[in-house]
Design a protein around this motif. Structure first.
Motif, PDB file in Angstrom:
ATOM      1  N   HIS A 195       0.832  -1.207   0.000  1.00 28.98           N
ATOM      2  CA  HIS A 195       0.000   0.000   0.000  1.00 28.98           C
ATOM      3  C   HIS A 195       0.860   1.248   0.000  1.00 28.98           C
ATOM      4  CE1 HIS A 195      -3.565  -2.273  -0.083  1.00 28.98           C
ATOM      5  NE2 HIS A 195      -3.046  -3.069   0.835  1.00 28.98           N
ATOM      6  N   ALA A 196       0.518   2.159  -0.877  1.00 31.60           N
ATOM      7  CA  ALA A 196       1.263   3.411  -0.955  1.00 31.60           C
ATOM      8  C   ALA A 196       0.264   4.523  -1.219  1.00 31.60           C
ATOM      9  CB  ALA A 196       2.302   3.339  -2.058  1.00 31.60           C
ATOM     10  N   ASP A 197       0.774   5.734  -1.129  1.00 36.58           N
ATOM     11  CA  ASP A 197      -0.084   6.894  -1.289  1.00 36.58           C
ATOM     12  C   ASP A 197       0.072   7.419  -2.726  1.00 36.58           C
ATOM     13  OD1 ASP A 197      -1.447   9.317  -0.240  1.00 36.58           O
ATOM     14  OD2 ASP A 197       0.506  10.212  -0.720  1.00 36.58           O
ATOM     15  N   LEU A 198      -1.030   7.826  -3.342  1.00 39.57           N
ATOM     16  CA  LEU A 198      -0.996   8.271  -4.744  1.00 39.57           C
ATOM     17  C   LEU A 198       0.006   9.417  -4.949  1.00 39.57           C
ATOM     18  CD1 LEU A 198      -2.200   8.069  -7.656  1.00 39.57           C
ATOM     19  CD2 LEU A 198      -3.934   9.709  -6.932  1.00 39.57           C
ATOM     20  N   GLN A 199      -0.027  10.392  -4.028  1.00 44.27           N
ATOM     21  CA  GLN A 199       0.871  11.554  -4.175  1.00 44.27           C
ATOM     22  C   GLN A 199       2.336  11.127  -4.076  1.00 44.27           C
ATOM     23  OE1 GLN A 199       0.073  14.428  -5.315  1.00 44.27           O
ATOM     24  NE2 GLN A 199      -2.093  13.872  -5.286  1.00 44.27           N
ATOM     25  N   GLU A 200       2.585  10.137  -3.209  1.00 44.45           N
ATOM     26  CA  GLU A 200       3.961   9.658  -3.020  1.00 44.45           C
ATOM     27  C   GLU A 200       4.450   8.944  -4.290  1.00 44.45           C
ATOM     28  OE1 GLU A 200       6.293   6.765   0.134  1.00 44.45           O
ATOM     29  OE2 GLU A 200       4.121   7.038   0.334  1.00 44.45           O
ATOM     30  N   VAL A 201       3.553   8.162  -4.891  1.00 44.41           N
ATOM     31  CA  VAL A 201       3.906   7.438  -6.116  1.00 44.41           C
ATOM     32  C   VAL A 201       4.137   8.440  -7.249  1.00 44.41           C
ATOM     33  CG1 VAL A 201       3.083   5.777  -7.834  1.00 44.41           C
ATOM     34  CG2 VAL A 201       2.670   5.348  -5.412  1.00 44.41           C
ATOM     35  N   LEU A 202       3.261   9.445  -7.338  1.00 47.68           N
ATOM     36  CA  LEU A 202       3.385  10.477  -8.373  1.00 47.68           C
ATOM     37  C   LEU A 202       4.713  11.219  -8.211  1.00 47.68           C
ATOM     38  CD1 LEU A 202       2.047  12.161 -10.683  1.00 47.68           C
ATOM     39  CD2 LEU A 202       1.070  13.616  -8.922  1.00 47.68           C
ATOM     40  N   LYS A 203       5.033  11.554  -6.956  1.00 48.11           N
ATOM     41  CA  LYS A 203       6.270  12.288  -6.682  1.00 48.11           C
ATOM     42  C   LYS A 203       7.473  11.441  -7.100  1.00 48.11           C
ATOM     43  CE  LYS A 203       8.527  14.522  -2.782  1.00 48.11           C
ATOM     44  NZ  LYS A 203       9.167  13.583  -1.867  1.00 48.11           N
ATOM     45  N   ASN A 204       7.439  10.153  -6.749  1.00 46.14           N
ATOM     46  CA  ASN A 204       8.560   9.273  -7.098  1.00 46.14           C
ATOM     47  C   ASN A 204       8.746   9.206  -8.598  1.00 46.14           C
ATOM     48  OD1 ASN A 204       9.112   6.084  -7.923  1.00 46.14           O
ATOM     49  ND2 ASN A 204      10.627   6.978  -6.563  1.00 46.14           N
ATOM     50  N   LEU A 205       7.644   9.066  -9.350  1.00 46.10           N
ATOM     51  CA  LEU A 205       7.875   8.913 -10.787  1.00 46.10           C
ATOM     52  C   LEU A 205       8.299  10.207 -11.452  1.00 46.10           C
ATOM     53  CD1 LEU A 205       5.193   9.459 -12.855  1.00 46.10           C
ATOM     54  CD2 LEU A 205       4.411   7.458 -11.647  1.00 46.10           C
ATOM     55  N   GLN A 206       7.830  11.352 -10.901  1.00 52.89           N
ATOM     56  CA  GLN A 206       8.285  12.625 -11.482  1.00 52.89           C
ATOM     57  C   GLN A 206       9.749  12.891 -11.154  1.00 52.89           C
ATOM     58  OE1 GLN A 206       4.995  15.058  -9.993  1.00 52.89           O
ATOM     59  NE2 GLN A 206       4.234  15.269 -12.086  1.00 52.89           N
ATOM     60  N   GLU A 207      10.162  12.497  -9.942  1.00 55.70           N
ATOM     61  CA  GLU A 207      11.571  12.668  -9.580  1.00 55.70           C
ATOM     62  C   GLU A 207      12.455  11.804 -10.464  1.00 55.70           C
ATOM     63  OE1 GLU A 207      11.141  13.751  -4.849  1.00 55.70           O
ATOM     64  OE2 GLU A 207      11.811  11.731  -5.409  1.00 55.70           O
ATOM     65  N   ARG A 208      12.003  10.572 -10.678  1.00 51.01           N
ATOM     66  CA  ARG A 208      12.811   9.682 -11.527  1.00 51.01           C
ATOM     67  C   ARG A 208      12.888  10.205 -12.961  1.00 51.01           C
ATOM     68  NH1 ARG A 208      11.372   4.061 -11.968  1.00 51.01           N
ATOM     69  NH2 ARG A 208       9.377   4.312 -10.939  1.00 51.01           N
ATOM     70  N   ASP A 209      11.754  10.677 -13.481  1.00 48.82           N
ATOM     71  CA  ASP A 209      11.771  11.243 -14.838  1.00 48.82           C
ATOM     72  C   ASP A 209      12.787  12.376 -14.925  1.00 48.82           C
ATOM     73  OD1 ASP A 209       9.760   9.576 -15.647  1.00 48.82           O
ATOM     74  OD2 ASP A 209       8.176  11.097 -15.631  1.00 48.82           O
ATOM     75  N   TYR A 210      12.805  13.223 -13.878  1.00 51.42           N
ATOM     76  CA  TYR A 210      13.705  14.378 -13.899  1.00 51.42           C
ATOM     77  C   TYR A 210      15.164  13.907 -13.882  1.00 51.42           C
ATOM     78  CZ  TYR A 210      15.931  18.778 -13.084  1.00 51.42           C
ATOM     79  OH  TYR A 210      16.752  19.867 -13.242  1.00 51.42           O
ATOM     80  N   ILE A 211      15.481  13.037 -12.927  1.00 52.36           N
ATOM     81  CA  ILE A 211      16.881  12.580 -12.814  1.00 52.36           C
ATOM     82  C   ILE A 211      17.275  11.840 -14.097  1.00 52.36           C
ATOM     83  CG2 ILE A 211      18.541  11.185 -11.505  1.00 52.36           C
ATOM     84  CD1 ILE A 211      16.787  11.537  -9.024  1.00 52.36           C
ATOM     85  N   ASP A 212      16.398  10.966 -14.585  1.00 50.67           N
ATOM     86  CA  ASP A 212      16.717  10.164 -15.773  1.00 50.67           C
ATOM     87  C   ASP A 212      16.949  11.048 -17.004  1.00 50.67           C
ATOM     88  OD1 ASP A 212      16.363   7.967 -14.157  1.00 50.67           O
ATOM     89  OD2 ASP A 212      14.401   7.413 -14.960  1.00 50.67           O
TER      90      ASP A 212
END
Ligand code: CDP
Length: 226
Positions: free
Chosen positions: A168-185
């Motif tokens: 179980h995870a939080d939608l905002q947390e998942v969204l934040k993780n994928l946007q951070e990864r997109d940025y770093i990548d």
């Protein structure tokens, strides 16, 4: 459909469904599926367990580089392995997701993974997904796709996937993780995530897997006359 001996490179943003699609494509055409992200995730798990990356993502690069020489990371029955230990579940955790992009920005890690991927892809009839497959790993791939989708739709899909596994995870947390990864990548120095000039864009925000498959078959028919 008789698809010729080609390499299909699928790159794109986090959680755009690259791996789900790549698996189905491989199955449909009798190709081998290779998940390059799983290898970066495997190196990340290894670095966490060996305490070579700390909470603020500082990496002991010399120690990690040395340790990679001993790391036997490979694909086997049911997914990704270190030696004979299956790590498929652990590498999908949010902890690994939170540290994988800094690890994947380390040039020595990229060399390690690239070497493995090129070895696995030697015999063509391969679908490989990642961030730099069409640009760096297999620039000669005969077919390159670049997948994208609306970030909120991607976060919802990833959350549903995690929920289905009981994570179980939080939608905002998942969204934040994928946007951070997109940025770093997209901003790292070595092999940043970018569309190869000859890649076809597939925005699947409003597409089902069946729609995507239909689209791909049309592309292949036209391009390879099959
Ligand atoms: O979560 P998702 O399926 O989108 O990502 P993944 O394919 O499992 O990849 C995890 C991470 O590995 C990415 O966010 C990148 O930082 C890195 N990666 C990369 O740098 N190059 C690749 N060819 C594949 C993954």
């Amino acid at each position: 459909m008789q698809v010729p001996d080609i390499i299909i490179a699928i790159d794109g943003y986090s959680s755009t469904g690259k791996s789900s699609f790549a698996k189905i494509v491989a199955n449909e055409f009798g190709f081998l599926y290779l998940d390059s992200g799983a290898l970066y995730r495997g190196v990340t798990l290894f670095a966490i367990e060996k305490r070579l990356i700390n909470e603020d993502c500082t990496i002991d690069i010399p120690a990690l580089t040395g340790a990679l020489e001993e790391l036997d990371l490979h694909f086997g029955k049911g997914g990704t392995y270190i030696g004979d230990r299956c790590i498929e579940n652990e590498i999908r955790s949010l902890e690994v997701a939170g540290k994988v992009s800094p690890i994947a920005a380390v040039p020595q890690v990229r060399n390690y993974v690239d070497r493995k991927l090129r070895e696995f892809g030697r015999n063509k009839r391969v679908v490989m997904d990642g961030r730099d497959i069409g640009t760096t790993v297999f620039p000669e791939a005969e077919l390159k796709l670049f997948m994208t989708a609306d970030p909120m739709i991607r976060a919802q899909r990833r959350l549903a996937e995690m929920n289905a596994k009981g994570d179980h995870a939080d939608l905002q947390e998942v969204l934040k993780n994928l946007q951070e990864r997109d940025y770093i990548d997209s901003h790292r120095e070595v092999s940043p995530l970018t569309k190869a000039d000859d890649a076809l864009v597939l925005d699947n925000s409003n597409m089902t897997i069946d729609d995507q498959m239909e689209w791909l078959k049309e592309v292949i028919q036209k391009r390879f006359n099959c």
